[in-house]
Write a protein that holds these residues in place. Structure first.
Motif, PDB file in Angstrom:
ATOM      1  N   ASP A  71       2.754  -8.066   3.184  1.00 19.48           N
ATOM      2  CA  ASP A  71       2.838  -6.615   2.958  1.00 19.48           C
ATOM      3  C   ASP A  71       3.297  -5.863   4.205  1.00 19.48           C
ATOM      4  OD1 ASP A  71       0.586  -7.244   4.387  1.00 19.48           O
ATOM      5  OD2 ASP A  71      -0.821  -6.185   3.090  1.00 19.48           O
ATOM      6  N   GLN A  72       4.062  -6.528   5.066  1.00 23.21           N
ATOM      7  CA  GLN A  72       4.512  -5.893   6.302  1.00 23.21           C
ATOM      8  C   GLN A  72       5.815  -5.112   6.071  1.00 23.21           C
ATOM      9  OE1 GLN A  72       2.197  -5.956   8.982  1.00 23.21           O
ATOM     10  NE2 GLN A  72       1.251  -6.633   7.080  1.00 23.21           N
ATOM     11  N   PRO A  73       6.064  -4.062   6.870  1.00 19.58           N
ATOM     12  CA  PRO A  73       7.140  -3.113   6.560  1.00 19.58           C
ATOM     13  C   PRO A  73       8.495  -3.450   7.176  1.00 19.58           C
ATOM     14  CG  PRO A  73       5.853  -2.271   8.382  1.00 19.58           C
ATOM     15  CD  PRO A  73       5.228  -3.581   7.999  1.00 19.58           C
ATOM     16  N   ALA A 101       2.065  -6.404  19.437  1.00 16.13           N
ATOM     17  CA  ALA A 101       1.879  -6.927  18.082  1.00 16.13           C
ATOM     18  C   ALA A 101       1.692  -5.759  17.131  1.00 16.13           C
ATOM     19  CB  ALA A 101       0.684  -7.869  18.008  1.00 16.13           C
ATOM     20  N   PHE A 102       2.100  -5.985  15.899  1.00 13.66           N
ATOM     21  CA  PHE A 102       1.979  -4.966  14.857  1.00 13.66           C
ATOM     22  C   PHE A 102       1.445  -5.628  13.596  1.00 13.66           C
ATOM     23  CE2 PHE A 102       3.420  -3.038  10.966  1.00 13.66           C
ATOM     24  CZ  PHE A 102       3.197  -1.681  11.155  1.00 13.66           C
ATOM     25  N   CYS A 103       0.558  -4.931  12.901  1.00 12.03           N
ATOM     26  CA  CYS A 103       0.120  -5.393  11.585  1.00 12.03           C
ATOM     27  C   CYS A 103      -0.293  -4.187  10.759  1.00 12.03           C
ATOM     28  CB  CYS A 103      -1.053  -6.367  11.691  1.00 12.03           C
ATOM     29  SG  CYS A 103      -1.555  -7.060  10.089  1.00 12.03           S
ATOM     30  N   ARG A 104       0.148  -4.168   9.528  1.00  7.68           N
ATOM     31  CA  ARG A 104      -0.345  -3.164   8.589  1.00  7.68           C
ATOM     32  C   ARG A 104      -1.335  -3.850   7.653  1.00  7.68           C
ATOM     33  NH1 ARG A 104       3.999  -0.114   5.080  1.00  7.68           N
ATOM     34  NH2 ARG A 104       4.043  -2.105   3.962  1.00  7.68           N
ATOM     35  N   SER A 105      -2.586  -3.401   7.715  1.00  5.01           N
ATOM     36  CA  SER A 105      -3.614  -3.938   6.834  1.00  5.01           C
ATOM     37  C   SER A 105      -4.435  -2.784   6.291  1.00  5.01           C
ATOM     38  CB  SER A 105      -4.514  -4.936   7.576  1.00  5.01           C
ATOM     39  OG  SER A 105      -5.174  -4.322   8.666  1.00  5.01           O
ATOM     40  N   PHE A 106      -4.896  -2.929   5.063  1.00  3.99           N
ATOM     41  CA  PHE A 106      -5.644  -1.869   4.381  1.00  3.99           C
ATOM     42  C   PHE A 106      -4.850  -0.564   4.362  1.00  3.99           C
ATOM     43  CE2 PHE A 106      -8.436  -5.001   6.195  1.00  3.99           C
ATOM     44  CZ  PHE A 106      -9.241  -5.353   5.133  1.00  3.99           C
ATOM     45  N   GLY A 107      -3.528  -0.722   4.355  1.00  7.70           N
ATOM     46  CA  GLY A 107      -2.644   0.429   4.312  1.00  7.70           C
ATOM     47  C   GLY A 107      -2.437   1.113   5.638  1.00  7.70           C
ATOM     48  N   VAL A 108      -3.045   0.629   6.706  1.00  6.58           N
ATOM     49  CA  VAL A 108      -3.001   1.288   8.013  1.00  6.58           C
ATOM     50  C   VAL A 108      -2.078   0.524   8.960  1.00  6.58           C
ATOM     51  CG1 VAL A 108      -4.346   2.056  10.009  1.00  6.58           C
ATOM     52  CG2 VAL A 108      -5.349   2.154   7.715  1.00  6.58           C
ATOM     53  N   PRO A 109      -0.998   1.138   9.422  1.00  6.07           N
ATOM     54  CA  PRO A 109      -0.151   0.484  10.423  1.00  6.07           C
ATOM     55  C   PRO A 109      -0.774   0.615  11.809  1.00  6.07           C
ATOM     56  CG  PRO A 109       0.764   2.617   9.858  1.00  6.07           C
ATOM     57  CD  PRO A 109      -0.450   2.440   8.993  1.00  6.07           C
ATOM     58  N   VAL A 110      -0.922  -0.498  12.496  1.00  2.75           N
ATOM     59  CA  VAL A 110      -1.512  -0.500  13.835  1.00  2.75           C
ATOM     60  C   VAL A 110      -0.623  -1.310  14.766  1.00  2.75           C
ATOM     61  CG1 VAL A 110      -3.501  -1.124  15.256  1.00  2.75           C
ATOM     62  CG2 VAL A 110      -3.859  -0.328  12.914  1.00  2.75           C
ATOM     63  N   PRO A 147       0.799  -1.230   0.000  1.00  2.00           N
ATOM     64  CA  PRO A 147       0.000   0.000   0.000  1.00  2.00           C
ATOM     65  C   PRO A 147       0.829   1.276   0.000  1.00  2.00           C
ATOM     66  CG  PRO A 147      -0.166  -1.145   2.108  1.00  2.00           C
ATOM     67  CD  PRO A 147       0.479  -2.081   1.152  1.00  2.00           C
ATOM     68  N   THR A 148       2.080   1.194   0.427  1.00  2.00           N
ATOM     69  CA  THR A 148       2.933   2.386   0.410  1.00  2.00           C
ATOM     70  C   THR A 148       3.719   2.514  -0.890  1.00  2.00           C
ATOM     71  OG1 THR A 148       4.773   1.186   1.454  1.00  2.00           O
ATOM     72  CG2 THR A 148       3.193   2.279   2.916  1.00  2.00           C
ATOM     73  N   ASP A 149       3.538   1.560  -1.792  1.00  2.00           N
ATOM     74  CA  ASP A 149       4.243   1.582  -3.080  1.00  2.00           C
ATOM     75  C   ASP A 149       3.554   2.577  -4.012  1.00  2.00           C
ATOM     76  OD1 ASP A 149       5.463   1.140  -5.509  1.00  2.00           O
ATOM     77  OD2 ASP A 149       5.297  -1.044  -5.429  1.00  2.00           O
ATOM     78  N   THR A 150       4.207   3.679  -4.299  1.00  4.86           N
ATOM     79  CA  THR A 150       3.641   4.694  -5.191  1.00  4.86           C
ATOM     80  C   THR A 150       4.404   4.745  -6.513  1.00  4.86           C
ATOM     81  OG1 THR A 150       5.010   6.401  -4.148  1.00  4.86           O
ATOM     82  CG2 THR A 150       2.761   6.112  -3.305  1.00  4.86           C
ATOM     83  N   SER A 151       5.045   3.644  -6.856  1.00  9.30           N
ATOM     84  CA  SER A 151       5.784   3.580  -8.113  1.00  9.30           C
ATOM     85  C   SER A 151       4.827   3.687  -9.287  1.00  9.30           C
ATOM     86  CB  SER A 151       6.554   2.262  -8.201  1.00  9.30           C
ATOM     87  OG  SER A 151       5.654   1.167  -8.292  1.00  9.30           O
ATOM     88  N   THR A 202      11.901  -2.151  11.228  1.00 11.52           N
ATOM     89  CA  THR A 202      10.881  -1.449  10.443  1.00 11.52           C
ATOM     90  C   THR A 202      11.507  -0.492   9.442  1.00 11.52           C
ATOM     91  OG1 THR A 202       9.296  -1.624  12.257  1.00 11.52           O
ATOM     92  CG2 THR A 202       8.842   0.015  10.567  1.00 11.52           C
ATOM     93  N   ALA A 203      11.138  -0.687   8.169  1.00  9.83           N
ATOM     94  CA  ALA A 203      11.696   0.135   7.092  1.00  9.83           C
ATOM     95  C   ALA A 203      10.822   1.327   6.740  1.00  9.83           C
ATOM     96  CB  ALA A 203      11.895  -0.734   5.846  1.00  9.83           C
ATOM     97  N   ASP A 204       9.573   1.331   7.194  1.00 11.69           N
ATOM     98  CA  ASP A 204       8.626   2.390   6.835  1.00 11.69           C
ATOM     99  C   ASP A 204       8.520   3.405   7.971  1.00 11.69           C
ATOM    100  OD1 ASP A 204       6.395   3.677   5.433  1.00 11.69           O
ATOM    101  OD2 ASP A 204       5.163   2.806   7.018  1.00 11.69           O
TER     102      ASP A 204
END
Length: 748
Positions: free
Chosen positions: A520-522, A610-619, A117-121, A579-581
């Protein structure tokens, strides 16, 4: 003017239309014209565009086409329009509008493409554009995927701004005062001397002038509604018990219906005996329907009782009759032939694992089927009369529903009129419209009389398309106090193939949901691979709140937590290091600050991160538990989420806290298991989530200003189960790798 002429004049316009003496405003995103629900029967010379604002002599109605199922989106959509229209929420009505391609969801493409989701290429954005064009062509009007806010953030504000400026132009034409000297406020154009011209009085003038399409959106510093705590438009009705839901409808002359449907999804009954049912008080008749039998009676209770009295022999189920076979199919499903996608592959995982040998961590995780189980069971009220059909139901897919009912009845789509109702929950269940189709079948047997079909709670459970079952196998390596290798393989049925297949769509390619929330995790792990395996032959499934990420968030973060522990690293510090993002890193830092990570805990206490990025939202979520003689007690939860922009802080906090509690409750106790070809859990006594006294204190914080504007209805769910499992390990030293956790430990 011809219909074609009207369409030609509407290319890339934002405009107005006369509607029964009123005016409607809307916004187009694309240059190509889209058919418009307001086009038919317009007065000569009117211009009709995608309608979001309807003004007539009775007041202002804001069209909110995304369904409200308790998440407050009617209020959010209204806020976005009203912010630019300069009208307050106590001055407006809201309506979901009629099903129309004009209301297609512009945000679905972000979840439908195999890109981070963070890919804006250029490649990622081009793919999103292609998918979005397909969504537009299909008129994909759908509520789901946490897309309401991303979909409406720009276009609804534009609709309000165009309406505002066109009303000002109408006032200028009437009064001779330059537009630049006019202001707006609380539903009126305000003249320099303070005179107020209500929008309702200006509507006829606005309907006959060229719309003002060159508009500027308000500076956020001038916002009155967005970003402020606003009373939801439904809160008073819900607080006083006066909110009308689909299940509350009771039209004059209604006949009530109940059904018995095949729990094994294998077709019509082999035979049935309705003799006892037909003799019961209030029963009108018993009729066959697709996959079962229906009873018509003079009230719901009698229909329920009669349906239960029907003796039915069902054919063998279309999936394995016993639960052990479901797990065996998954276990055998990690094959090259089933490999669906490898969304993440960095370094050389195979070489790293070979080098580590027996020192590599090797684990297996399981997540069960889950019911949707909203508080309001599925229902629909349908009237078939004189070649016209009226459907009143809570549906997330109104255009699919319209087309499917038309097909059932042999009518053109335009003869079916769908009126979307407020829903008492969904969690994805109302993306299915089986109950509405069956209600139409029943109504066709009694033309001219409205039929209200209500699914008994037990029937709702028995015929639900559950959340996917899933299994994951993880391997990993550590070195020098750091996680160095991560290999996660996930096997599950395809949610999209199952769900969209019931809507008549063929194969749509690899299902991104099989690895969503994992691939799709960062994280920048040197040797890092995530693979997904599509396994067929299991029970039919459907989207459940957060879909693939609901299981994969548990798998991915639990494996990461185990590797961090094996490395002897701090759970928060190592996640931050990996974490790269920047946005994800910030969310982790914020949740650590919120809970005071690293503080000394009492004996028996433990914290899980715990961490998960889903639907473009990091939580990021931290769960604190205490081991007591009565079992594990969940004491407090801290949550940080990055959403770009919060529209309504109160609603945001409620959705985030509610999503986390929803995830925790299901992780504690919930599962659907099959025996004899049917679900064993048929009501809340056997599908018990979290009791009120078990509810923890929840603290929520938004991380704004980074990335795109996103939705928040689903992203708090995926990290919850992992955070709880990790907390139990921290408190007790016990690793639990299978949900629900209540199969292994007790909860106080």
């Amino acid at each position: 003017m011809s219909r074609a002429g009207k369409i030609a004049r509407r290319t890339f316009l934002i405009g107005s239309a006369a509607i029964a003496g009123g005016v409607a405003f809307g916004y187009y995103k694309y240059k190509s014209p889209v058919a418009n629900p307001l086009l038919e029967d317009l007065p000569q010379g009117a211009a009709a565009l995608t309608p979001y604002v309807l003004i007539d002599e009775t007041g202002v109605t804001l069209i909110t086409p995304r369904m409200d199922m308790g998440q407050g989106v009617w209020s959010v959509q209204a806020m976005l329009i009203a912010e630019e229209l300069d009208i307050d929420l106590d001055q407006i009505r809201v309506a979901p509008g009629t099903p129309s391609p004009a209301y297609y969801n512009t945000a679905l493409s972000h979840e439908a493409v195999p890109f981070d989701p963070t890919d804006t290429s250029f490649t990622a954005e081009t793919a999103r554009g292609v998918v979005d064009a397909a969504m537009k062509f299909m008129g994909m009007q759908l509520t789901g995927g946490s897309t309401t806010v991303p979909d409406g953030y720009d276009k609804l504000r534009h609709a309000g701004a165009v309406a505002r400026e066109t009303l000002k132009a109408a006032a200028a034409a009437r009064t001779g005062i330059p537009v630049g000297d006019l202001k707006t406020g609380r539903g009126a154009v305000v003249l320099p001397d303070g005179t107020r011209l209500d929008y309702t009085t200006l509507a006829p003038d606005a309907a006959v002038i060229a719309p003002v399409t060159d508009v500027a959106l308000r500076d956020p510093k001038d916002w009155r509604l967005i970003g402020h705590r606003i009373e939801r438009i439904d809160i008073r009705a819900k607080s006083t018990g006066t909110q009308v839901y689909a299940i509350d409808l009771e039209p004059d002359g209604v006949v009530h219906a109940a059904v018995r449907l095949n729990p094994g999804r294998s077709g019509a009954p082999l035979r049935y005996d309705a003799t006892a049912a037909e003799a019961m008080r209030g029963v009108e008749k018993v009729v066959p329907v697709t996959g079962g039998v229906a009873v018509l009676a003079d009230n719901t209770w009698r229909a329920f009782q009669a349906a239960d009295a029907i003796r039915i022999d069902w054919p063998a189920p279309a999936f394995p009759a016993e639960m052990e076979a479901h797990w065996a199919i998954l276990s055998d499903g990690f094959t090259e032939a089933n490999l669906s996608a490898t969304p993440r592959e960095a370094g050389n995982v195979a070489a790293a694992l070979m080098q580590a040998g027996d020192a590599a961590l090797s684990v297996e995780y399981r997540a069960p089927y889950l019911a949707h189980a909203p508080m309001e069971p599925m229902s629909a009220t349908v009237l078939v009369e004189g070649g016209r059909t009226e459907v009143r139901a809570a549906t997330q897919v109104p255009r699919f529903t319209q087309a499917n009912v038309a097909k059932v009845l042999g009518l053109p789509d335009e003869a079916v009129h769908v009126h979307v109702q407020m829903a008492g929950g969904s969690y994805g269940q109302r993306l299915e419209d089986d109950a509405i189709r069956i209600a139409a079948e029943i109504a066709d047997t009694v033309p001219g009389r409205p039929v209200k079909l209500t699914l008994k709670r037990e029937e709702d459970f028995a015929t639900d398309y559950p959340r996917q079952i899933a299994m994951a196998r993880g391997l990993g390596t550590v070195a020098n106090g750091q996680v160095t290798g991560f290999d996660l393989s996930i096997a599950m049925p395809s949610v999209m193939a199952s769900q969209m297949g019931r809507q008549g769509f063929g194969a749509l390619g690899a299902d991104a949901q099989i690895t969503a929330g994992a691939g799709d995790q960062p994280f920048a792990i040197p040797d890092y691979r995530v693979r997904g395996y599509q396994v067929d032959g299991l029970a039919p499934v459907s989207s459940w709140r957060s879909v693939g990420a609901s299981t994969n968030g548990f798998f991915h973060d639990c494996l990461l937590d185990e590797l961090i522990h094996a490395a002897g690293a701090d759970p928060l510090a190592e996640r931050i290091r990996l974490t790269a993002d920047p946005e994800a890193r910030k969310v982790l830092e914020v949740v650590g600050e919120m809970c005071g990570w690293g503080a000394r805990l009492a004996p028996g206490q433990g914290r899980g991160l715990a961490f998960c990025r889903s639907f473009g939202v990091p939580v990021a979520e931290v769960v604190e538990v205490r081991a007591t003689p009565q079992g594990i007690r969940i004491e407090k939860v801290w949550i940080a989420a990055g959403v770009g922009r919060v529209i309504d802080p109160a609603n945001f906090e409620n959705l985030v806290a509610g999503g986390a509690v929803f995830g925790l409750a299901h992780a504690m106790n919930c599962q659907i298991t099959y025996a004899g070809g049917a679900a064993e859990q048929t009501n809340f006594d056997s599908y018990e989530g979290m009791r009120l006294p078990q509810g923890p204190e929840v603290e929520v914080r938004a991380v704004e200003g980074m990335g795109r504007v996103r939705g928040i209805g689903e992203p708090p769910v995926p990290p919850a189960a992992a955070a709880l499992a990790n907390a139990i390990f921290a408190a007790t030293g016990q690793r639990i790798r299978e949900l629900p956790l209540g199969n292994t430990v007790d909860f106080a």
